[in-house]
Design an enzyme around this catalytic site. Structure first.
Site, PDB file in Angstrom:
ATOM      1  N   SER A 144       0.863  -1.191   0.000  1.00  0.00           N
ATOM      2  CA  SER A 144       0.000   0.000   0.000  1.00  0.00           C
ATOM      3  C   SER A 144       0.895   1.234   0.000  1.00  0.00           C
ATOM      4  O   SER A 144       2.094   1.133   0.325  1.00  0.00           O
ATOM      5  CB  SER A 144      -0.836  -0.012   1.287  1.00  0.00           C
ATOM      6  OG  SER A 144      -1.434   1.236   1.523  1.00  0.00           O
ATOM      7  N   TYR A 157      -1.895  -1.289  10.626  1.00  0.00           N
ATOM      8  CA  TYR A 157      -1.876  -1.415   9.162  1.00  0.00           C
ATOM      9  C   TYR A 157      -0.567  -0.859   8.599  1.00  0.00           C
ATOM     10  O   TYR A 157       0.094  -1.497   7.771  1.00  0.00           O
ATOM     11  CB  TYR A 157      -3.084  -0.660   8.599  1.00  0.00           C
ATOM     12  CG  TYR A 157      -3.338  -0.842   7.120  1.00  0.00           C
ATOM     13  CD1 TYR A 157      -4.192  -1.847   6.652  1.00  0.00           C
ATOM     14  CD2 TYR A 157      -2.751   0.002   6.178  1.00  0.00           C
ATOM     15  CE1 TYR A 157      -4.444  -1.999   5.296  1.00  0.00           C
ATOM     16  CE2 TYR A 157      -2.995  -0.153   4.821  1.00  0.00           C
ATOM     17  CZ  TYR A 157      -3.847  -1.147   4.385  1.00  0.00           C
ATOM     18  OH  TYR A 157      -4.088  -1.297   3.044  1.00  0.00           O
TER      19      TYR A 157
HETATM   20  N1  LIG Z   1      -8.758  -1.048  -0.876  1.00  0.00           N
HETATM   21  C1  LIG Z   1      -7.740  -0.203  -0.822  1.00  0.00           C
HETATM   22  O1  LIG Z   1      -7.881   1.017  -0.915  1.00  0.00           O
HETATM   23  C2  LIG Z   1      -6.348  -0.713  -0.629  1.00  0.00           C
HETATM   24  C3  LIG Z   1      -5.291   0.169  -0.830  1.00  0.00           C
HETATM   25  C4  LIG Z   1      -3.989  -0.295  -0.666  1.00  0.00           C
HETATM   26  C5  LIG Z   1      -3.775  -1.611  -0.320  1.00  0.00           C
HETATM   27  N2  LIG Z   1      -4.819  -2.437  -0.135  1.00  0.00           N
HETATM   28  C6  LIG Z   1      -4.531  -3.804   0.260  1.00  0.00           C
HETATM   29  O2  LIG Z   1      -5.110  -4.697  -0.653  1.00  0.00           O
HETATM   30  C7  LIG Z   1      -5.445  -5.906   0.001  1.00  0.00           C
HETATM   31  C8  LIG Z   1      -6.882  -6.267  -0.310  1.00  0.00           C
HETATM   32  O3  LIG Z   1      -7.721  -5.234   0.104  1.00  0.00           O
HETATM   33  P1  LIG Z   1      -9.227  -5.081  -0.413  1.00  0.00           P
HETATM   34  O4  LIG Z   1      -9.508  -3.640  -0.371  1.00  0.00           O
HETATM   35  O5  LIG Z   1      -9.419  -5.844  -1.666  1.00  0.00           O
HETATM   36  O6  LIG Z   1      -9.999  -5.759   0.818  1.00  0.00           O
HETATM   37  P2  LIG Z   1     -11.368  -6.569   0.907  1.00  0.00           P
HETATM   38  O7  LIG Z   1     -11.868  -6.355   2.286  1.00  0.00           O
HETATM   39  O8  LIG Z   1     -12.267  -6.281  -0.242  1.00  0.00           O
HETATM   40  O9  LIG Z   1     -10.883  -8.087   0.753  1.00  0.00           O
HETATM   41  C9  LIG Z   1     -10.004  -8.650   1.692  1.00  0.00           C
HETATM   42  C10 LIG Z   1     -10.170 -10.162   1.624  1.00  0.00           C
HETATM   43  O10 LIG Z   1      -9.261 -10.717   2.573  1.00  0.00           O
HETATM   44  C11 LIG Z   1      -9.931 -11.738   3.274  1.00  0.00           C
HETATM   45  N3  LIG Z   1      -9.353 -11.902   4.586  1.00  0.00           N
HETATM   46  C12 LIG Z   1      -9.277 -10.987   5.582  1.00  0.00           C
HETATM   47  N4  LIG Z   1      -8.764 -11.540   6.694  1.00  0.00           N
HETATM   48  C13 LIG Z   1      -8.496 -12.836   6.372  1.00  0.00           C
HETATM   49  C14 LIG Z   1      -7.975 -13.927   7.115  1.00  0.00           C
HETATM   50  N5  LIG Z   1      -7.674 -13.829   8.420  1.00  0.00           N
HETATM   51  N6  LIG Z   1      -7.810 -15.112   6.482  1.00  0.00           N
HETATM   52  C15 LIG Z   1      -8.153 -15.245   5.186  1.00  0.00           C
HETATM   53  N7  LIG Z   1      -8.684 -14.260   4.453  1.00  0.00           N
HETATM   54  C16 LIG Z   1      -8.856 -13.074   5.046  1.00  0.00           C
HETATM   55  C17 LIG Z   1     -11.374 -11.253   3.376  1.00  0.00           C
HETATM   56  O11 LIG Z   1     -12.274 -12.313   3.650  1.00  0.00           O
HETATM   57  C18 LIG Z   1     -11.582 -10.622   2.001  1.00  0.00           C
HETATM   58  O12 LIG Z   1     -12.062 -11.556   1.063  1.00  0.00           O
HETATM   59  C19 LIG Z   1      -5.163  -5.666   1.496  1.00  0.00           C
HETATM   60  O13 LIG Z   1      -3.912  -6.212   1.835  1.00  0.00           O
HETATM   61  C20 LIG Z   1      -5.130  -4.176   1.596  1.00  0.00           C
HETATM   62  O14 LIG Z   1      -4.325  -3.745   2.652  1.00  0.00           O
HETATM   63  C21 LIG Z   1      -6.111  -2.029  -0.280  1.00  0.00           C
END
Ligand SMILES: NC(=O)c1ccc[n+]([C@@H]2O[C@H](COP(=O)([O-])OP(=O)(O)OC[C@H]3O[C@@H](n4cnc5c(N)ncnc54)[C@H](O)[C@@H]3O)[C@@H](O)[C@H]2O)c1
Length: 262
Positions: A144, A157
């Site tokens: 991120s 985070y």
């Molecule tokens: N959305 C954003 O703005 C953003 C920005 C930068 C980085 N990210 C990173 O991208 C990644 C995905 O984020 P997203 O926005 O798609 O999130 P999201 O909430 O849409 O999806 C996250 C997924 O991870 C799974 N998950 C969470 N905890 C878990 C566990 N203990 N065991 C197994 N699965 C688990 C959830 O069930 C879900 O399906 C993350 O690492 C997040 O930090 C997201």
């Protein structure tokens, strides 16, 4: 140049072909992970959607003709029991908690570190031997902007993502010369459920209404005033699996609308 002059091969990489490769995508049931699963499957990979959400993992896997693996990444011993092999590992699963340090529950801090830093390490341990044996592998960690920048109220985070940047670099050094690369992809705010849930939490933390959070908080430091789309992140992940990328390792790719340029 005459007809006899040797020509260089074109510098444009050929279309991504991952047929015969297996890609493991954690958190592949939602958001960025789901988009990565779809993109890698479209390139021909057999995709394993690892997620703790059984229903969503099953439906995401069915969508891409792959398989679901229901695992809670917060449970280290559960990870260690897995018999895993993959050519591509996308460490993506994550969660967020927003609170000032003095009010941040220590158990939530530990949970976030387990899922977002320790689990990527444990999964890497499981898949690296097979990658080394086959002489090819791609580890792509969804980090991120918060792997490089801090935001208030996000102690766990930001700590986890900074740690993930370090883990990725160490793997890159150890994997050098073995056909295996390790890199991070660093999005700004992406249109996913994780961000939609943050709108309410940030509104409470900053004492403003949800409507103002997007412009005044989430995108305050982002010159390109829009959320990144999950498919854009997936495209960068796909690029890192493609031709001509074997020297791209131990580095970090921003996809943040210019945030880290400010
Ligand atoms: N959305 C954003 O703005 C953003 C920005 C930068 C980085 N990210 C990173 O991208 C990644 C995905 O984020 P997203 O926005 O798609 O999130 P999201 O909430 O849409 O999806 C996250 C997924 O991870 C799974 N998950 C969470 N905890 C878990 C566990 N203990 N065991 C197994 N699965 C688990 C959830 O069930 C879900 O399906 C993350 O690492 C997040 O930090 C997201």
């Amino acid at each position: 140049m005459t007809d006899a002059t040797p020509r260089r091969p074109p510098l444009v990489p050929s279309g991504l072909d991952l047929s015969g490769r297996t890609a493991l995508v954690t958190g592949g049931a939602s958001g960025i992970g789901r988009a990565c699963a779809a993109r890698l499957a479209a390139a021909g990979a057999h995709v394993v959607v690892l997620d703790r959400d059984a229903d969503a993992a099953t439906s995401a896997a069915a969508e891409v003709g792959g398989e679901a693996l229901v695992v809670d990444l917060a449970d280290p011993s559960g990870i260690d029991r897995l018999a895993l092999d993959a050519d591509v590992l996308v460490n993506n699963a994550g969660l967020q908690h927003v609170a000032p340090v003095e009010g941040f529950p220590p158990e939530t801090f530990a949970l976030i570190l387990r899922v977002m830093l320790e689990a990527p390490f444990r999964l890497a341990r499981l898949v690296l031997p097979g990658m080394y044996a086959r002489g090819w592998g791609r580890l792509i960690h969804i980090s991120s902007v918060h792997g490089h920048r801090a935001s208030a109220f996000k102690a766990a985070y930001v700590a986890a993502k900074h740690g993930l940047e370090g883990l990725s670099k160490v793997i890159a050094l150890e994997a050098a010369g073995r056909g295996v690369t390790s890199n991070t992809v660093c999005p700004g705010y992406v249109r996913t459920p994780l961000v939609e849930n943050q709108l309410a939490a940030q509104a409470a933390a900053h004492g403003i209404d949800e409507g103002a959070v997007l412009d005044e908080v989430l995108l305050a430091r982002t010159p390109v005033k829009r959320l990144v789309e999950p498919a854009e992140v997936a495209e960068l992940v796909a690029f890192l699996c493609g031709a001509g990328t074997s020297s791209i390792t131990g580095t970090s790719f921003s996809l943040d609308g210019g945030w880290t340029a400010t």
